[in-house]
Motif scaffolding. Structure first.
Motif, PDB file in Angstrom:
ATOM      1  N   CYS A 168     -10.794 -41.650  14.771  1.00 12.75           N
ATOM      2  CA  CYS A 168     -11.698 -40.923  15.659  1.00 12.75           C
ATOM      3  C   CYS A 168     -12.027 -41.756  16.884  1.00 12.75           C
ATOM      4  CB  CYS A 168     -12.986 -40.562  14.921  1.00 12.75           C
ATOM      5  SG  CYS A 168     -13.986 -39.319  15.781  1.00 12.75           S
ATOM      6  N   GLY A 201      -4.897 -34.065  14.195  1.00 12.98           N
ATOM      7  CA  GLY A 201      -5.846 -34.076  13.096  1.00 12.98           C
ATOM      8  C   GLY A 201      -7.166 -33.405  13.425  1.00 12.98           C
ATOM      9  N   THR A 202      -7.911 -33.137  12.373  1.00 11.55           N
ATOM     10  CA  THR A 202      -9.203 -32.468  12.479  1.00 11.55           C
ATOM     11  C   THR A 202     -10.256 -33.286  11.743  1.00 11.55           C
ATOM     12  OG1 THR A 202      -8.210 -30.258  12.586  1.00 11.55           O
ATOM     13  CG2 THR A 202     -10.524 -30.389  11.896  1.00 11.55           C
ATOM     14  N   LEU A 203     -11.396 -33.487  12.372  1.00  9.63           N
ATOM     15  CA  LEU A 203     -12.533 -34.151  11.751  1.00  9.63           C
ATOM     16  C   LEU A 203     -13.552 -33.088  11.356  1.00  9.63           C
ATOM     17  CD1 LEU A 203     -14.160 -36.750  11.060  1.00  9.63           C
ATOM     18  CD2 LEU A 203     -15.122 -36.605  13.366  1.00  9.63           C
ATOM     19  N   ASN A 263      -2.287 -38.958  18.496  1.00 10.31           N
ATOM     20  CA  ASN A 263      -3.036 -37.714  18.613  1.00 10.31           C
ATOM     21  C   ASN A 263      -2.807 -36.800  17.411  1.00 10.31           C
ATOM     22  OD1 ASN A 263      -3.853 -38.590  21.139  1.00 10.31           O
ATOM     23  ND2 ASN A 263      -2.183 -37.519  22.198  1.00 10.31           N
ATOM     24  N   VAL A 305     -12.702 -30.773  16.122  1.00 11.90           N
ATOM     25  CA  VAL A 305     -13.885 -31.223  15.397  1.00 11.90           C
ATOM     26  C   VAL A 305     -14.581 -29.971  14.881  1.00 11.90           C
ATOM     27  CG1 VAL A 305     -16.146 -32.329  15.532  1.00 11.90           C
ATOM     28  CG2 VAL A 305     -14.194 -33.323  16.749  1.00 11.90           C
ATOM     29  N   HIS A 312      -8.055 -38.187  20.864  1.00  8.67           N
ATOM     30  CA  HIS A 312      -7.007 -38.284  19.854  1.00  8.67           C
ATOM     31  C   HIS A 312      -7.058 -37.117  18.875  1.00  8.67           C
ATOM     32  CE1 HIS A 312      -5.599 -41.971  21.382  1.00  8.67           C
ATOM     33  NE2 HIS A 312      -6.568 -42.748  20.903  1.00  8.67           N
ATOM     34  N   LEU A 313      -8.245 -36.678  18.504  1.00  8.53           N
ATOM     35  CA  LEU A 313      -8.383 -35.567  17.564  1.00  8.53           C
ATOM     36  C   LEU A 313      -8.029 -34.242  18.227  1.00  8.53           C
ATOM     37  CD1 LEU A 313     -11.744 -36.558  15.841  1.00  8.53           C
ATOM     38  CD2 LEU A 313      -9.508 -36.427  14.705  1.00  8.53           C
ATOM     39  N   ASN A 314      -7.458 -33.341  17.450  1.00  5.28           N
ATOM     40  CA  ASN A 314      -7.206 -31.988  17.943  1.00  5.28           C
ATOM     41  C   ASN A 314      -8.451 -31.108  17.838  1.00  5.28           C
ATOM     42  OD1 ASN A 314      -4.528 -32.448  18.570  1.00  5.28           O
ATOM     43  ND2 ASN A 314      -3.760 -31.739  16.577  1.00  5.28           N
TER      44      ASN A 314
END
Length: 488
Positions: free
Chosen positions: A20, A37-39, A35, A237, A233-235
């Motif tokens: 993250c 992923g989902t948080l 880059n 949230v 970086h995250l796709n």
């Protein structure tokens, strides 16, 4: 001053190996392999609003921080004096006037709102006007009172003007206001702000775009892939919205979410035993407190029948063993704070004299004021009124609920009866802001600068629109705060 039971503790519950990072490193930002992923963040309630001048809840502020940008952000040093260590955001550079009474911010020409329109200096000027407009009723207006005005030098230069020099001028200019798109707020002012579509579907310039909000279920943000500061970086949230804190914790423990803020001490062992989770202690900027309403609930004129008397408040404070309560709930992870501040601030004087825990003295004071238990039922009375009040607590905060129960028992030992009212978080915030309470178990996340005390405890914030919900007013306190902040 109103009695405050204070704590300053925070635990972050993180799923291991979550990438993250914010991508501020140019090399990292260009490396597409980083880059994706989902948080998923578990929260114990919906945001109130997604409109920075009015947002009061932690979930709302979290979303605002990702969707909107400020002119600059405080750096890792947490310095708030001058501009040393601040990192550019919407403003690429800035210049101080020779007399230090104005600061010119030069905006990044690449900055765009999420609807594609460019960010301009007129947006900065509009934002300041919206925050300070009396009809907006923003609790943050008092925090930026040192800013006289904001003018537009050209389309990419906004100038902040100050009436006097202060060590916190730069911090005041950049830390409180998230810059808003003027074009999106055409015809939206005053009370209509709270019910406007923008309060639930924000248009910002930050690295994440708003996607959707399903009340009571989830809120989704997506990466702004063309952002002027490079994509995050995250796709995505996602906030998964739980009805209460226990459910929020269960979702992380069950693998449905990646992150949860503030886990209870009783769950630390359970979390530590899970190889897929990490509990990370962090120095907190949060403190909790019992706040008495000095005025009649929902009426800002008559003093409260109980709390309007300073000596009664002092006696009640002496009846509470704050250290014992905090230790009982938090063990070694928190301590009773020394005032409306936190130890993380280098300016906090940890040797400040405290009102002592002395239940015997508390009983003597109440006796002298005419509060006596004439009918031997354990509750004092005066002129036909019982020394009885309701303490509102957000049900989403297990720690505050537990501390309220302990305080209730201690109050009873000096002849005060306390009724605990647990409220869903949104209802709790509503009651707080409308001043419709006897006492509340509140909590503040301090700003990086001690200057926020003006808003939460100063006289300026004591009426409707401010965040001093207990209406504590003391000119001497205000003067000491002003002098201390000027001397930083």
């Amino acid at each position: 001053m109103t009695m405050r039971l204070r704590i300053s503790s925070r635990l972050l519950l993180l799923a291991a190996a979550i990438g993250c990072t914010n991508g501020d490193s140019p090399v990292a930002a260009r490396d597409a392999s980083l880059n994706g992923g989902t948080l998923v963040i578990s929260v114990g309630g919906d945001p109130d609003l997604l409109l920075p001048p009015l947002t009061a809840t932690t979930p709302g502020r979290l979303v605002n921080a990702l969707v909107y940008d400020r002119l600059a952000e405080i750096g890792d040093s947490l310095n708030t004096v001058g501009d040393r260590g601040f990192e550019p955001r919407l403003a690429r550079t800035w210049e101080w006037a020779g007399d230090s009474l104005s600061i010119a911010f030069n905006l990044d020409p690449k900055a765009r709102w999420h609807d594609g329109k460019p960010v301009r200096a007129s947006d900065v000027r509009f934002t300041h006007r919206l925050y300070t407009d009396a009809s907006t009723n923003s609790p943050f207006a008092t925090v930026i009172a040192s800013i006289d005005s904001v003018s537009v030098r050209d389309s990419l230069t906004a100038v902040f003007w100050f009436g006097r020099r202060s060590p916190l001028q730069f911090f005041d200019a950049v830390s409180t206001m998230s810059i808003l798109p003027e074009h999106a707020f055409t015809g939206v002012t005053g009370e209509s702000l709270r019910t406007s579509p923008l309060a639930r579907s924000p248009i910002g310039s930050g690295r994440f775009r708003f996607v959707r909000w399903r009340a009571g279920e989830s809120l989704e943000l997506a990466a702004d892939t063309g952002n002027y500061r490079e994509r995050p970086h995250l796709n995505r949230v996602i906030l998964t919205i739980a009805p209460d804190f226990n459910t929020a914790l269960a979702r992380v423990l069950g693998g449905e979410a990646d992150l949860l803020e503030q886990i209870p001490v009783t769950s630390v062992a359970q979390v530590s035993a899970d190889p897929d989770l990490r509990a990370l202690p962090a120095a907190g900027l949060e403190y909790s407190f019992i706040q008495f309403n000095l005025r009649t609930p929902k009426n800002d004129s008559p003093p409260h029948a109980i709390f309007g008397d300073r000596e009664v408040r002092r006696a009640l404070t002496m009846g509470i063993d704050r250290k014992r309560i905090v230790q009982n709930v938090y063990d070694t992870l928190a301590g009773a704070a020394v005032g409306p501040t936190v130890r993380a601030f280098s300016t906090t004087d940890t040797a400040l004299r405290q009102i002592p825990y002395n239940p015997e003295a508390a009983r003597r004071i109440l006796d002298s004021l005419g509060w006596r238990d004439a009918d031997a039922d354990g509750v004092r009375e005066k002129n036909g009124r019982a020394l009885r009040f309701t303490l509102a607590v957000p049900s989403s905060s297990k720690a505050r609920v537990n501390m309220a129960v302990l305080a209730q028992d201690q109050f009873s030992k000096i002849g005060a009866k306390v009724d605990i009212e647990q409220l869903e978080f949104a209802a709790f915030v509503d009651r707080e802001t409308r001043r419709d309470f006897d006492a509340v178990f509140g909590s503040w996340q301090s700003e990086a600068s001690p200057g926020g005390i003006r808003q939460t405890w100063g006289s300026q914030g004591s009426r409707t629109g401010g965040s001093n919900f207990g209406s504590y007013e003391n000119a001497t306190f205000d003067s000491h705060v002003d002098s201390a902040l000027s001397a930083m």
